[in-house]
Scaffold this motif. Structure first.
Motif, mmCIF file in Angstrom:
data_model
loop_
_atom_site.group_PDB
_atom_site.id
_atom_site.type_symbol
_atom_site.label_atom_id
_atom_site.label_comp_id
_atom_site.label_asym_id
_atom_site.label_seq_id
_atom_site.Cartn_x
_atom_site.Cartn_y
_atom_site.Cartn_z
ATOM 1 N N ALA A 58 -12.437 65.952 33.272
ATOM 2 C CA ALA A 58 -11.462 65.025 32.224
ATOM 3 C C ALA A 58 -12.282 65.164 31.138
ATOM 4 C CB ALA A 58 -10.761 63.688 32.620
ATOM 5 N N PHE A 59 -13.519 64.521 31.263
ATOM 6 C CA PHE A 59 -14.458 64.164 29.760
ATOM 7 C C PHE A 59 -14.752 65.576 29.273
ATOM 8 C CE2 PHE A 59 -13.977 59.814 30.329
ATOM 9 C CZ PHE A 59 -14.696 59.364 29.148
ATOM 10 N N SER A 60 -14.797 66.522 29.979
ATOM 11 C CA SER A 60 -15.294 67.890 29.381
ATOM 12 C C SER A 60 -14.229 68.500 28.556
ATOM 13 C CB SER A 60 -15.666 69.097 30.727
ATOM 14 O OG SER A 60 -14.288 69.411 31.204
ATOM 15 N N ARG A 61 -13.094 68.061 28.637
ATOM 16 C CA ARG A 61 -11.927 68.392 27.828
ATOM 17 C C ARG A 61 -11.746 67.276 26.384
ATOM 18 N NH1 ARG A 61 -9.248 72.272 27.563
ATOM 19 N NH2 ARG A 61 -7.133 71.507 27.694
ATOM 20 N N ARG A 62 -12.476 66.173 26.427
ATOM 21 C CA ARG A 62 -12.589 65.547 25.247
ATOM 22 C C ARG A 62 -13.303 66.047 24.010
ATOM 23 N NH1 ARG A 62 -15.412 61.505 22.874
ATOM 24 N NH2 ARG A 62 -14.208 59.926 22.115
ATOM 25 N N LEU A 68 -6.259 65.295 30.513
ATOM 26 C CA LEU A 68 -5.431 65.271 31.605
ATOM 27 C C LEU A 68 -5.131 66.682 32.296
ATOM 28 C CD1 LEU A 68 -2.673 62.796 30.205
ATOM 29 C CD2 LEU A 68 -4.691 62.128 31.768
ATOM 30 N N SER A 69 -5.390 67.593 31.707
ATOM 31 C CA SER A 69 -5.264 69.063 32.288
ATOM 32 C C SER A 69 -6.143 69.978 31.517
ATOM 33 C CB SER A 69 -3.774 69.255 31.807
ATOM 34 O OG SER A 69 -3.648 69.658 30.562
ATOM 35 N N TRP A 70 -6.097 71.158 32.097
ATOM 36 C CA TRP A 70 -7.233 72.307 31.839
ATOM 37 C C TRP A 70 -6.722 73.440 32.373
ATOM 38 C CZ3 TRP A 70 -8.780 67.588 34.141
ATOM 39 C CH2 TRP A 70 -8.825 67.647 35.645
ATOM 40 N N PRO A 71 -7.162 74.503 31.761
ATOM 41 C CA PRO A 71 -6.759 75.953 32.123
ATOM 42 C C PRO A 71 -7.824 76.426 33.280
ATOM 43 C CG PRO A 71 -7.947 76.093 30.199
ATOM 44 C CD PRO A 71 -7.817 74.804 30.407
ATOM 45 N N GLU A 115 -12.136 73.410 41.422
ATOM 46 C CA GLU A 115 -12.120 74.748 40.600
ATOM 47 C C GLU A 115 -10.995 75.571 40.624
ATOM 48 O OE1 GLU A 115 -15.935 76.711 41.693
ATOM 49 O OE2 GLU A 115 -17.176 75.154 40.481
ATOM 50 N N THR A 116 -10.031 75.214 41.796
ATOM 51 C CA THR A 116 -8.863 75.923 41.558
ATOM 52 C C THR A 116 -7.451 75.118 41.129
ATOM 53 O OG1 THR A 116 -8.483 75.069 44.000
ATOM 54 C CG2 THR A 116 -9.648 77.298 43.728
ATOM 55 N N SER A 117 -7.963 73.909 40.285
ATOM 56 C CA SER A 117 -7.054 73.053 39.981
ATOM 57 C C SER A 117 -6.783 73.173 38.397
ATOM 58 C CB SER A 117 -7.222 71.536 40.268
ATOM 59 O OG SER A 117 -8.459 71.066 39.370
ATOM 60 N N THR A 118 -5.654 72.747 37.782
ATOM 61 C CA THR A 118 -5.472 72.536 36.647
ATOM 62 C C THR A 118 -5.259 71.092 36.081
ATOM 63 O OG1 THR A 118 -3.109 72.962 36.785
ATOM 64 C CG2 THR A 118 -4.440 74.909 36.278
ATOM 65 N N ARG A 119 -5.438 70.062 36.993
ATOM 66 C CA ARG A 119 -5.102 68.823 36.648
ATOM 67 C C ARG A 119 -5.649 67.897 37.617
ATOM 68 N NH1 ARG A 119 -0.895 67.069 39.702
ATOM 69 N NH2 ARG A 119 0.229 68.586 40.931
ATOM 70 N N ILE A 120 -5.583 66.497 37.560
ATOM 71 C CA ILE A 120 -5.976 65.689 38.741
ATOM 72 C C ILE A 120 -4.971 65.792 39.821
ATOM 73 C CG2 ILE A 120 -6.442 63.214 39.155
ATOM 74 C CD1 ILE A 120 -8.574 64.507 37.072
ATOM 75 N N ILE A 121 -5.425 66.019 40.701
ATOM 76 C CA ILE A 121 -4.298 65.905 42.007
ATOM 77 C C ILE A 121 -4.316 64.884 42.909
ATOM 78 C CG2 ILE A 121 -4.080 67.107 44.434
ATOM 79 C CD1 ILE A 121 -5.823 69.484 43.362
ATOM 80 N N PRO A 122 -3.069 64.197 43.106
ATOM 81 C CA PRO A 122 -2.649 63.190 43.673
ATOM 82 C C PRO A 122 -3.357 62.928 45.164
ATOM 83 C CG PRO A 122 -0.780 63.749 42.992
ATOM 84 C CD PRO A 122 -1.806 65.071 42.481
ATOM 85 N N PRO A 123 -3.795 61.591 45.454
ATOM 86 C CA PRO A 123 -4.471 61.644 46.506
ATOM 87 C C PRO A 123 -3.271 61.761 47.806
ATOM 88 C CG PRO A 123 -3.876 59.413 45.887
ATOM 89 C CD PRO A 123 -3.513 60.516 44.582
#
Length: 242
Positions: free
Chosen positions: A21-25, A177-180, A203-211
């Motif tokens: 998430a911080f990498s997107r900032r 909150l999201s990434w490609p 590495e297969t996600s585009t956002r934070i996945i709910p628990p």
């Protein structure tokens, strides 16, 4: 180099997703686990779990700090596991950085860690080193503790990121909150297999996945004392959580 913020983590506490998430900032550089090679591959390694890497024998604390301080950005965001860094990180670095922490319920960590490192040591379970590092930062360096709870972050990522940004004095950005692409970076040959395994979900996600729904975790007899001590740490940190 600009300001340094560090997220010290217990394993399997969603720390790499927080780092992502911080990498997107904007205007932020990420340093991913600079003390790993100190702990596992250096001349003063505390574990040879992953074998030997002769070209990393000379990688010590000074090299890890140089990796961080070599970043040119207004904000340098470092993520590392507390157990990897605690034996090596100098007080001068801790005193100059903003130190924050992320943790998760020990039984949830246990369930996740078993599949990746079934013979983990108590040190690698990570709760005691995290607690010692937090106490040192608070009691000896007079810093205010900022603690993220990994599943609270997964449940409400924007709320948690906004609170965290406010506490450390930086602006929240909705791009966090999201990434490609969920990859953190290109892995070096000696870390590629291990890192891909540890971060497969991210590495297969585009956002934070709910628990996932909480389920029962059986505690093996040889794990009972380790989990009991970790639960005491978790309870200690609850009062600091966002």
């Amino acid at each position: 180099m600009g300001r340094v913020v560090v997220l010290w983590a217990a394993p399997r506490s969603v720390s790499t997703a927080f780092e992502k998430a911080f990498s997107r900032r904007p205007s932020t550089r990420i340093v991913h686990e600079p003390f790993t090679d100190c702990y596992y591959f250096s001349e003063n390694a505390r574990s040879r779990r992953y074998g030997r890497q002769p070209d990393r024998l000379g990688y010590g604390p000074a090299a890890a700090i140089d990796e961080i301080y070599g970043c040119a950005a207004p904000l340098v965001f470092v993520k590392d596991l507390a157990f990897q860094a605690e034996p090596y990180v100098p007080d001068e670095f801790l005193a100059a950085a903003t130190n924050t922490f992320i943790v998760r319920r020990p039984r949830v960590v246990l369930r996740s860690l078993r599949g990746l490192k079934p013979d983990f040591t108590e040190e690698e379970f990570g709760f005691e080193p995290l607690a010692r590092l937090l106490r040192h930062v608070v009691e000896d360096l007079s810093q205010e503790p900022v603690v993220v709870e990994g599943d609270r972050f997964r449940e409400a990522p924007e709320v948690q990121l906004r609170r965290y940004c406010e506490r450390i004095g930086v602006d929240f950005d909705s791009r966090m909150l999201s990434w490609p692409d969920g990859r953190i970076r290109a892995w070096a040959p000696h870390e590629r297999e291990s890192q891909a395994k540890w971060h497969r979900t991210l590495e297969t996600s585009t956002r934070i996945i709910p628990p996932e729904p909480a389920g029962h975790v059986d505690i093996r007899p040889e794990e009972a004392d380790v989990v009991r001590r970790a639960e005491k740490v978790y309870a200690e940190l609850q009062g600091y959580m966002l």
